[in-house]
Enzyme design. Sequence first.
Site, PDB file in Angstrom:
ATOM      1  N   ARG A  19       6.717   2.463   2.523  1.00 26.26           N
ATOM      2  CA  ARG A  19       5.846   1.507   3.207  1.00 26.26           C
ATOM      3  C   ARG A  19       5.308   0.456   2.218  1.00 26.26           C
ATOM      4  O   ARG A  19       4.194  -0.055   2.381  1.00 26.26           O
ATOM      5  CB  ARG A  19       4.700   2.233   3.911  1.00 26.26           C
ATOM      6  CG  ARG A  19       4.282   1.564   5.222  1.00 26.26           C
ATOM      7  CD  ARG A  19       3.103   2.285   5.867  1.00 26.26           C
ATOM      8  NE  ARG A  19       3.456   3.584   6.416  1.00 26.26           N
ATOM      9  CZ  ARG A  19       2.649   4.647   6.458  1.00 26.26           C
ATOM     10  NH1 ARG A  19       1.434   4.567   5.984  1.00 26.26           N
ATOM     11  NH2 ARG A  19       3.052   5.782   6.971  1.00 26.26           N
ATOM     12  N   ARG A  23       0.797  -3.393   5.360  1.00 28.44           N
ATOM     13  CA  ARG A  23      -0.504  -3.960   5.670  1.00 28.44           C
ATOM     14  C   ARG A  23      -1.439  -4.116   4.474  1.00 28.44           C
ATOM     15  O   ARG A  23      -2.427  -4.838   4.562  1.00 28.44           O
ATOM     16  CB  ARG A  23      -1.197  -3.098   6.735  1.00 28.44           C
ATOM     17  CG  ARG A  23      -0.501  -3.137   8.082  1.00 28.44           C
ATOM     18  CD  ARG A  23      -1.155  -2.186   9.063  1.00 28.44           C
ATOM     19  NE  ARG A  23      -0.940  -0.795   8.677  1.00 28.44           N
ATOM     20  CZ  ARG A  23      -1.487   0.248   9.306  1.00 28.44           C
ATOM     21  NH1 ARG A  23      -2.304   0.043  10.331  1.00 28.44           N
ATOM     22  NH2 ARG A  23      -1.232   1.478   8.921  1.00 28.44           N
ATOM     23  N   ARG A  32       2.743 -11.187   9.532  1.00 24.88           N
ATOM     24  CA  ARG A  32       2.517 -10.397  10.754  1.00 24.88           C
ATOM     25  C   ARG A  32       1.780 -11.222  11.803  1.00 24.88           C
ATOM     26  O   ARG A  32       2.124 -11.184  12.992  1.00 24.88           O
ATOM     27  CB  ARG A  32       1.713  -9.141  10.390  1.00 24.88           C
ATOM     28  CG  ARG A  32       1.299  -8.275  11.576  1.00 24.88           C
ATOM     29  CD  ARG A  32       2.495  -7.558  12.156  1.00 24.88           C
ATOM     30  NE  ARG A  32       2.071  -6.616  13.183  1.00 24.88           N
ATOM     31  CZ  ARG A  32       1.779  -6.935  14.432  1.00 24.88           C
ATOM     32  NH1 ARG A  32       1.867  -8.201  14.815  1.00 24.88           N
ATOM     33  NH2 ARG A  32       1.420  -6.016  15.310  1.00 24.88           N
ATOM     34  N   ASP A  69      11.457  -0.181  11.801  1.00 27.28           N
ATOM     35  CA  ASP A  69      10.717   0.982  12.264  1.00 27.28           C
ATOM     36  C   ASP A  69      11.707   2.004  12.803  1.00 27.28           C
ATOM     37  O   ASP A  69      12.758   1.640  13.347  1.00 27.28           O
ATOM     38  CB  ASP A  69       9.723   0.589  13.363  1.00 27.28           C
ATOM     39  CG  ASP A  69       8.753   1.716  13.679  1.00 27.28           C
ATOM     40  OD1 ASP A  69       7.715   1.801  12.994  1.00 27.28           O
ATOM     41  OD2 ASP A  69       9.034   2.521  14.590  1.00 27.28           O
ATOM     42  N   TYR A 148       8.848  11.432  19.279  1.00 27.65           N
ATOM     43  CA  TYR A 148       8.200  10.277  19.896  1.00 27.65           C
ATOM     44  C   TYR A 148       8.787   9.989  21.283  1.00 27.65           C
ATOM     45  O   TYR A 148       8.066   9.617  22.209  1.00 27.65           O
ATOM     46  CB  TYR A 148       8.358   9.051  19.009  1.00 27.65           C
ATOM     47  CG  TYR A 148       7.515   9.097  17.766  1.00 27.65           C
ATOM     48  CD1 TYR A 148       6.177   8.728  17.790  1.00 27.65           C
ATOM     49  CD2 TYR A 148       8.057   9.500  16.550  1.00 27.65           C
ATOM     50  CE1 TYR A 148       5.400   8.763  16.640  1.00 27.65           C
ATOM     51  CE2 TYR A 148       7.293   9.542  15.400  1.00 27.65           C
ATOM     52  CZ  TYR A 148       5.965   9.178  15.443  1.00 27.65           C
ATOM     53  OH  TYR A 148       5.192   9.223  14.314  1.00 27.65           O
TER      54      TYR A 148
END
Length: 340
Positions: A19, A23, A32, A69, A148
């Site tokens: 990652r 962010r 973003r 992702d 998921y």
Amino acid sequence: MLRALAGDAVWPPPMWLMRQAGRYLPEYREVRAQAGDFIALCTNPELAAEVTLQPIRRYGMDGAILFSDILMVPWAMGQPLRFAEGEGPQLEPVRTAAAIDALDPTVCAGNAAPIMQTVRLVRGALDAHAQKTTLIGFAGSPWTVACYMVEGHGSRDFAAARGMAYGDPQLFARLIRTLVEATTDYLLAQAAAGAEALMLFDSWAGTLSPSQFRRWVIEPTGQIVRAIRKVNPAVPIIGFPRLAGPMLSEYAQRTGVQCLGVDTTMDLRWAASAVAPNQALQGNLDPLALVAGGMALEAEARSILGTMRGRPYIFNLGHGIEKVTPPDHVAALVRLVRTG
């Protein structure tokens, strides 16, 4: 990094961070905001390539991992997906034979064409400006992605997916077979577009009992690795069965991956003894040590380096970077690892 994946004890070790394009970086947050929603960012080749390259420019990492992702595979097969702010991924749950039959693994790689264009753009940029940086393609492993897909969202225990695996194993196996086919095609397409190494993230492997781990983690992963090797025998594959514990050894032996990602909870000395000497290890600095920085970060990093010297190893975290991580702490870690 490719030398380490091939079994060479490179020192100082190559490094990248899970990652790393995310962010915690102000330049990521700017892109973003420009993209709009998260899926739009993942499927905009120019913006996704820019995000992939940001930590390479800033830190000179040895690995550039494709910005995407793990849920882009079910999205590409036709499962509705959205990312809600503050809630994470939201999917229409797949819990029936009809829902599984509605998925089309044969169109996955085609529907993911914008992601393959991102790979090509990053490959061209690295060839021009960072030739020693390895481009890593990736996908979620079938078990974690199925979690998921069945649950419909994130969860601490994924009870619906585990319940289906126990209660209707034939139905669950149909979903896993669909994911094996789609994931294999998706990863091969990334390699064809320019990815030099591939990684399979099994973030929720640690939720399973040993017998279930063998059936839903080891077997599907091994099928994907073998299928990829038939088409592209040279591409190295990294497996990350998070929280595998003592199952790591069996995973290493039976899946055929060249490199084992190791999570923060695992003792690296034990991990080194549990896998073949020529199998690389990757990990396992605690992301919160990176948040803390200073002496705590230095002590943890030095301990890992001291343990791994003399064997094939890639420095990394034991899970993804936390969004509150100061970028200066990442820079300090890079400097420390570069000294060996």
